[in-house]
Design an enzyme around this catalytic site. Sequence first.
Site, PDB file in Angstrom:
ATOM      1  N   GLU A 268       0.863  -1.455  -0.043  1.00 24.03           N
ATOM      2  CA  GLU A 268       0.113   0.260  -0.219  1.00 24.03           C
ATOM      3  C   GLU A 268       0.949   0.957   0.238  1.00 24.03           C
ATOM      4  O   GLU A 268       1.379   1.833   0.988  1.00 24.03           O
ATOM      5  CB  GLU A 268      -1.199  -0.011   1.666  1.00 24.03           C
ATOM      6  CG  GLU A 268      -1.581  -1.364   1.467  1.00 24.03           C
ATOM      7  CD  GLU A 268      -2.742  -1.048   0.192  1.00 24.03           C
ATOM      8  OE1 GLU A 268      -3.283  -0.074  -0.351  1.00 24.03           O
ATOM      9  OE2 GLU A 268      -3.735  -2.078   0.446  1.00 24.03           O
TER      10      GLU A 268
ATOM     11  N   CYS B 201      -2.318   9.371   2.723  1.00 19.74           N
ATOM     12  CA  CYS B 201      -2.120   8.839   1.401  1.00 19.74           C
ATOM     13  C   CYS B 201      -3.006   8.812   0.385  1.00 19.74           C
ATOM     14  O   CYS B 201      -2.722   8.759  -0.492  1.00 19.74           O
ATOM     15  CB  CYS B 201      -1.778   7.463   1.527  1.00 19.74           C
ATOM     16  SG  CYS B 201      -3.255   5.897   2.233  1.00 19.74           S
TER      17      CYS B 201
HETATM   18  P1  NAD Z   1       8.384   4.741   4.184  1.00 18.16           P
HETATM   19  O1  NAD Z   1       8.630   4.068   3.161  1.00 18.16           O
HETATM   20  O2  NAD Z   1       9.358   5.629   4.308  1.00 18.16           O
HETATM   21  O3  NAD Z   1       9.008   3.439   5.143  1.00 18.16           O
HETATM   22  C1  NAD Z   1       8.230   3.227   5.564  1.00 18.16           C
HETATM   23  C2  NAD Z   1       8.468   1.670   6.631  1.00 18.16           C
HETATM   24  O4  NAD Z   1       9.482   0.641   5.626  1.00 18.16           O
HETATM   25  C3  NAD Z   1       9.142   2.530   8.460  1.00 18.16           C
HETATM   26  O5  NAD Z   1       8.526   1.358   8.940  1.00 18.16           O
HETATM   27  C4  NAD Z   1      10.611   1.792   7.179  1.00 18.16           C
HETATM   28  O6  NAD Z   1      11.180   1.900   8.946  1.00 18.16           O
HETATM   29  C5  NAD Z   1      10.696   0.613   6.868  1.00 18.16           C
HETATM   30  N1  NAD Z   1      11.861   0.754   5.694  1.00 18.16           N
HETATM   31  C6  NAD Z   1      12.074   1.666   5.192  1.00 18.16           C
HETATM   32  N2  NAD Z   1      13.098   1.449   4.506  1.00 18.16           N
HETATM   33  C7  NAD Z   1      12.563  -0.685   4.157  1.00 18.16           C
HETATM   34  C8  NAD Z   1      13.804  -1.445   4.032  1.00 18.16           C
HETATM   35  N3  NAD Z   1      14.524  -1.585   3.514  1.00 18.16           N
HETATM   36  N4  NAD Z   1      12.901  -2.781   4.039  1.00 18.16           N
HETATM   37  C9  NAD Z   1      11.944  -3.154   5.123  1.00 18.16           C
HETATM   38  N5  NAD Z   1      11.534  -1.903   5.651  1.00 18.16           N
HETATM   39  C10 NAD Z   1      11.744  -0.466   4.826  1.00 18.16           C
HETATM   40  O7  NAD Z   1       7.093   5.560   3.894  1.00 18.16           O
HETATM   41  P2  NAD Z   1       6.634   6.947   5.217  1.00 18.16           P
HETATM   42  O8  NAD Z   1       7.954   8.367   5.076  1.00 18.16           O
HETATM   43  O9  NAD Z   1       6.872   5.941   6.598  1.00 18.16           O
HETATM   44  O10 NAD Z   1       5.423   6.821   5.415  1.00 18.16           O
HETATM   45  C11 NAD Z   1       4.751   7.816   4.435  1.00 18.16           C
HETATM   46  C12 NAD Z   1       4.524   7.312   2.705  1.00 18.16           C
HETATM   47  O11 NAD Z   1       3.828   5.605   2.859  1.00 18.16           O
HETATM   48  C13 NAD Z   1       3.516   8.294   1.857  1.00 18.16           C
HETATM   49  O12 NAD Z   1       4.412   7.904   0.841  1.00 18.16           O
HETATM   50  C14 NAD Z   1       2.229   8.224   1.881  1.00 18.16           C
HETATM   51  O13 NAD Z   1       1.201   8.153   0.822  1.00 18.16           O
HETATM   52  C15 NAD Z   1       2.527   6.236   2.035  1.00 18.16           C
HETATM   53  N6  NAD Z   1       1.004   5.711   2.895  1.00 18.16           N
HETATM   54  C16 NAD Z   1       0.836   4.687   1.909  1.00 18.16           C
HETATM   55  C17 NAD Z   1      -0.888   4.378   3.127  1.00 18.16           C
HETATM   56  C18 NAD Z   1      -2.061   3.507   1.779  1.00 18.16           C
HETATM   57  O14 NAD Z   1      -2.212   2.458   2.548  1.00 18.16           O
HETATM   58  N7  NAD Z   1      -1.572   3.574   0.619  1.00 18.16           N
HETATM   59  C19 NAD Z   1      -1.317   4.535   3.853  1.00 18.16           C
HETATM   60  C20 NAD Z   1      -0.315   4.928   4.918  1.00 18.16           C
HETATM   61  C21 NAD Z   1       0.896   5.544   4.262  1.00 18.16           C
END
Ligand code: NAD
Length: 519
Positions: free
Chosen positions: A253, A287
Site C-alpha cells: 500500500e 496517503c
Molecule cells: P517509508 O517508505 O519511508 O517507511 C515505511 C516503513 O518502511 C517504515 O517502517 C520504515 O522503517 C520501513 N523501511 C524503510 N526502508 C526499508 C527497507 N529497505 N526494507 C524494509 N522496510 C523499510 O514511508 P513513511 O515515510 O513512513 O510513510 C509515508 C508514505 O506512506 C507516503 O508515501 C504515504 O503515501 C504512504 N502511505 C500509504 C498508505 C496506503 O494505504 N496506500 C497509507 C499510509 C501511508
Amino acid sequence: MSALEQSESTAASNGAPPAGGERIAVENPATGQVIGHVDDMGPDQIGAMVDRARRAQPGWEALGFDGRAQVMLALRHWFVQNRDRVVDLLVSENGKTREDALLAELFYICDALGFWAKQAPKYLADQRIKTHSMLLLGKKVVLRYRPYGVVGVIGPWNYPLTNSFGDCIPALMAGNSVVLKPSEVTPLTNLMLADAALECGAPRDVFQVATGAAGTGAALIDNVDMIHFTGSTKTGRKVAVEAAQRLIPCSLELGGKDPMIVLREADVDRAANMAVQWSMSNSGQVCIAVERVYVEEPVYDEFVEKVVARTRELRQGPPGEVGKVDIGAMTFPPQVDIVRDHVQDAVDKGAQVLVGGKPGAGPGQFFEPTVLTGVDHTMKIMTEETFGPTLPIMKVRDADEAVRLANDTRYGLNSSVFSKDVAHGEQVARRLHAGNACVNDALMNYLALEAPFGGSHESGLGARHGEAGIRKYCATQTLLVTRFAMKREPLMYPNSAFKAKAFEKLMVLMWGRKPRKKR
Ligand code: NAD
C-alpha cells in the site's frame, strides 16, 4: 507509565535481549521533546522473534475462528477502556489532533476488530467449486485457505495504528502469527499493543512488535512467510525486490497523488468543504489526501474563493484540548522540507500562494495550511506526492481536460469527482485510472471494510479490506476428492487406439464447429 518505560517493558515482554545496541529516540513533533527510546533491532533479534512466532502459530490456528475472535473482541474492549492512554500516546508521538487520533485511528481499529472477527470465517470458508469438466464428473473440488504461518507487517508514521496494527488484524484472524514493525518515527503506540494482546488472551509470541529502522524491516522480510508493507513507493519497490528474492508473497500500500475534479454542475460549497477537509486533515499526511484539484472554468472563481475563506479559518498548533485545534504538527522533520520545496518550485514556475506557504512557528514542526493557484503539470506540487497541508487548484476547460490531467500521474490510489448530476459524476469517475474513486465524496470509501481498498500503478499491489484483504494472508489449497472411486478409469493405462480415437471424436464433436461471426 511513561512511553519510555512502556517501550522498555514491552521489549522485555517480547523476550528481546536487553537494549545494548543502537537506541532510537522518539520525538513529540509538536514540541520537539524526546518522549521515549526504542531498540533498533538487528537481524539476530528479528530472526529469534520470527522463530518464536513460528512456534506459537499452530496453537493459534488451532484455536479456530471463534477462539481468535474472542481475543479480537477483548482487544476492542481494551481499546475502548484505554482510549485516553492510546490517544495521548498517538498524539504525542505523531503530532496529530486528538480528534484525528480518536476518529481515524481508534474508531477505525475498534470497527476493524469487530469486522474481521465476524467476517473472517465467511471470507475464509471452504469454497465448493463446480467444475465444467465432464472428465471430473462425480469428483468434489474444494478451495480452502490456510494461513501462511508468520506474517510480517511494516508500517508508516502517518497513521501509526490504522496503517500498522490495522493490517495485523486480518492476518491474525486468518490464523497467522504476526510480527509488526512500526515506523521508527512512531513506534510507541504499537509497542503498547504487544502487552495488550497478551492481556486480552493472545498466546505469547502470536503478536510481537519489532522496533527499528530500515535494517529491521529488511531483516523481517528475510524471515517471514509473507510481508504486508505500507509506506512510500520508493521503499515499496525495495520491499517487492526483497520479497521476490525470497519468493514470498507481498502486498504493498504505497503513495498517492490523488486528484479531485469539480465539474461545472457541482455543489461548490460541498466540494470546497471536502477539498479543505481532506487536503489539510492530519496536516495533509494522508496517503489518500486530496493532493490536487481540477475545476471547470464556470465555477473556478467561486470554488477558489470558498476554499480560501475556509482555509483561513483553520486553527493550527500543538494538539491539546479537544475542539481547540484543527491542524496539528508535521510528524517527520524531512517532510517539512519536501513540502517547502514543492511550494517553492511552484512559486518559481509562476504559481500564486493565496493562503499560507511557509513553515509555521516552532518549537515543533508545522507547515501553514496552503492554497495555490496558477499551477500546472510542470510543477512538483501537481505531479509528486507532497504529503503536506497544501491544496493546489487548477482551472480546466471541460471534463475531458480534467480527466486527462487527473490521469497524468504515475500513481493511482484514490480520486474524487463532484457533480450534482450523479450519473455524469459516476461516468467521469469511471474514467479515472485509480484503484478507488468517490462521487460527491472523498476518502469515505476507506470505511467500507467490505470493499477492497488498493492502489493501481505505483500506488501499490494487492488490497486491504474485503475478502481480498484477508485472503492475501493465506495460501490456497485446492482439494480434489474422488468419492466413488473405480478401480480403473478410462484415462488410465494401457493406452489404446480405441480410447485415443474416442477422445479425438469427442473433441471434434464438442469444439470442431467453426465459430459463427456475431452480427
Ligand atoms: P517509508 O517508505 O519511508 O517507511 C515505511 C516503513 O518502511 C517504515 O517502517 C520504515 O522503517 C520501513 N523501511 C524503510 N526502508 C526499508 C527497507 N529497505 N526494507 C524494509 N522496510 C523499510 O514511508 P513513511 O515515510 O513512513 O510513510 C509515508 C508514505 O506512506 C507516503 O508515501 C504515504 O503515501 C504512504 N502511505 C500509504 C498508505 C496506503 O494505504 N496506500 C497509507 C499510509 C501511508
